[in-house]
Enzyme design. Structure first.
Site, short mmCIF file in Angstrom:
data_model
loop_
_atom_site.label_atom_id
_atom_site.label_comp_id
_atom_site.label_asym_id
_atom_site.label_seq_id
_atom_site.Cartn_x
_atom_site.Cartn_y
_atom_site.Cartn_z
N LYS A 109 0.86 -1.19 0.00
CA LYS A 109 0.00 0.00 0.00
C LYS A 109 0.89 1.22 0.00
O LYS A 109 2.02 1.19 0.52
CB LYS A 109 -0.86 0.02 1.26
CG LYS A 109 -2.12 0.84 1.11
CD LYS A 109 -3.21 0.01 0.49
CE LYS A 109 -4.55 0.67 0.51
NZ LYS A 109 -5.59 -0.31 0.16
N GLY B 158 -19.57 7.29 -2.33
CA GLY B 158 -18.52 7.46 -3.34
C GLY B 158 -18.71 6.38 -4.39
O GLY B 158 -19.78 5.78 -4.48
N ASN B 159 -17.66 6.10 -5.15
CA ASN B 159 -17.78 5.12 -6.24
C ASN B 159 -18.33 3.78 -5.75
O ASN B 159 -19.33 3.27 -6.27
CB ASN B 159 -16.41 4.95 -6.93
CG ASN B 159 -16.44 3.85 -7.97
OD1 ASN B 159 -17.43 3.69 -8.69
ND2 ASN B 159 -15.40 3.05 -8.03
N ALA B 160 -17.73 3.21 -4.68
CA ALA B 160 -18.14 1.87 -4.23
C ALA B 160 -19.57 1.88 -3.67
O ALA B 160 -20.40 1.05 -4.05
CB ALA B 160 -17.16 1.35 -3.20
N GLY B 161 -19.87 2.84 -2.79
CA GLY B 161 -21.20 2.89 -2.16
C GLY B 161 -22.31 3.12 -3.16
O GLY B 161 -23.35 2.44 -3.15
N GLY C 272 -21.89 6.11 2.97
CA GLY C 272 -20.82 6.44 2.01
C GLY C 272 -21.37 6.31 0.61
O GLY C 272 -21.92 5.27 0.26
N1 GLU Z 1 -7.33 -0.08 -3.21
C1 GLU Z 1 -8.11 -1.26 -3.44
C2 GLU Z 1 -8.18 -2.12 -2.19
O1 GLU Z 1 -8.08 -1.64 -1.09
C3 GLU Z 1 -7.67 -2.02 -4.68
C4 GLU Z 1 -6.26 -2.45 -4.69
C5 GLU Z 1 -5.80 -3.01 -6.04
O2 GLU Z 1 -6.60 -3.09 -6.96
O3 GLU Z 1 -4.62 -3.35 -6.13
O4 GLU Z 1 -8.44 -3.30 -2.26
#
Ligand code: GLU
Length: 413
Positions: free
Chosen positions: A103, A217-220, A215
């Site tokens: 990350k 955003g995109n996911a919610g 939430g």
């Molecule tokens: N940021 C996203 C996660 O937390 C996707 C990570 C990725 O696709 O490598 O899973």
């Protein structure tokens, strides 16, 4: 992320270690990052000099190249990035894709910067860490407040420095640069596949299920739209400004349009409005935390009404709240399973770039469904065989897979 996010990760590893009867050295191997990279980025734009701390934590590559997003956030610090990197290793192992965990982040508020400044900082992040990136080394992706546009800029900077095309170095890219169809909806789609499998197992009826989503955003928002299409009733949604509640059901497509126009959910006409956190304890069957971490606290759980929680955000539940949910017999589909659809489709993108192919959207969704259903089957079987929560089951399964890879490399602990 909650305070001491890494402590929370370690507590979960400890539970998995008990479950798997691990030796202390084996548990320790799951708690130690391979490499922590930290630099201060310095960017000069006109008269202005911007200086911000930046990170990449490469947690484990036992099962494949480091994989995980980059977040731009004023509160992204090393502890948070480290715990999220560890969670990526767990997540990739839960869905059994050949990727490790990493990350990255920059501690700054992109909302207070121009596009030019954000692009310059994105390039500076690559300049700082490019020696440690690459398709076989470390493959970043979007995360909080980063997106396909940022991945495009980062890829460009990486390729300039490498002197060659290397699209498989980043995932979540624009389609024109080798991005994959369906990556934008993948996180929510993956959660929907898991939820559908759960609902089927419980013999619940989607049309009788009321969903609250914290939430938008995109996911919610995508999750709201996908569930609405499948007959679920969306009774509450919230963004950072407030919540919108309607027991008769909301129209997520109309709300998404409103957001696209730059408005808030609270600007929607004729519904009950309140504070964002009102949706967390509202009368609903399923609660989906889809925004911030640490929002599901002990206080929230004390007033909890939902009979299932699906963690679309990373790390939304504190440890105390988690124990209380278990006591109250509320099942939780944990983040490392519920939101693993994003990284799973990232893996398909990495694969298509390496093969020089393009996978069609229908095929992507079919492959995603297969992966998510298999992961659900394995996690739920482990949970029922060991009489434990889905979270401990997912962590235990993942921990045993990571340790197996380390043992197969001949590593001793
Ligand atoms: N940021 C996203 C996660 O937390 C996707 C990570 C990725 O696709 O490598 O899973």
């Amino acid at each position: 992320m909650t305070k001491n996010a890494f402590e929370q990760y370690k507590a979960r590893i400890l539970e998995a270690a008990k479950m798997l009867d691990l030796r202390p050295e084996e548990a320790a191997a799951l708690e130690t990052p391979d490499r922590v990279l930290e630099k201060t980025l310095s960017v000069k734009i006109g008269e202005k000099t911007l200086e911000y701390p930046a990170y990449r934590v490469q947690f484990s590559n036992a099962r494949g190249p480091y994989k995980g997003g980059i977040r731009f956030h004023p509160e992204a610090d090393l502890d948070e990035v480290k715990s999220l990197a560890a969670m990526m290793a767990i997540k990739c192992a839960v869905v059994n894709i050949p990727m490790g965990g990493g990350k990255g982040g920059i501690t700054f508020d992109p909302k207070k910067h121009t596009k030019e400044e954000i692009h310059a900082l994105s390039r500076a992040w690559v300049a700082a860490f490019h020696d440690f990136l690459g398709p076989d080394t470390d493959v970043p992706a979007p995360d909080v407040y980063t997106n396909a546009e940022i991945m495009g800029v980062m890829l460009d900077e990486y390729e300039k420095r490498a002197g060659k095309n290397a699209p498989a170095t980043f995932t979540g890219k624009p389609l024109s640069l080798g991005g994959i169809a369906g990556r934008d909806t993948a996180t929510a789609m993956g959660a929907v596949f898991i939820l559908e499998a759960f609902v089927k197992q419980k013999k619940w009826e989607p049309k009788n299920l009321r969903v609250a989503i914290h939430g938008f955003g995109n996911a919610g928002a995508t999750m709201a739209i996908l569930l609405h299409e499948r007959g679920y009733r969306i009774v509450g949604v919230a963004d950072s400004k407030g919540s919108l509640i309607d027991g008769d059901g909301l129209d997520p497509d109309a709300l998404e349009k409103l957001k696209q126009e730059g408005k808030s959910l609270v600007d929607a006409p004729g519904k009950t409005r309140g504070k964002p956190e009102d949706v967390l304890t509202m009368d609903a069957d399923i609660l989906v935390p889809a925004a911030l971490d640490g929002v599901i606290t002990k206080d929230v759980v004390e007033n909890f009404k939902a009979k299932l929680m699906v963690e679309l955000a990373n790390g939304p539940t504190t440890d105390e709240a988690d124990s209380l949910l278990e006591k109250k017999n509320v099942p939780v589909i944990p983040d490392v399973l519920a939101n693993a659809g994003g990284v799973t489709v990232s893996y398909f993108e990495w694969m298509q770039n390496r093969k020089g192919e393009n996978i069609a959207r229908e095929k992507v969704n079919e492959m995603l469904r297969e992966h998510m259903e298999k992961a659900w089957e394995e996690v739920s079987r482990f949970a029922s065989e060991h009489a434990t929560t889905y979270r401990i089951a997912a962590f235990s399964l993942a921990a045993s897979r990571i340790l197996e890879a380390k043992r197969d490399r001949g590593l001793t602990f």
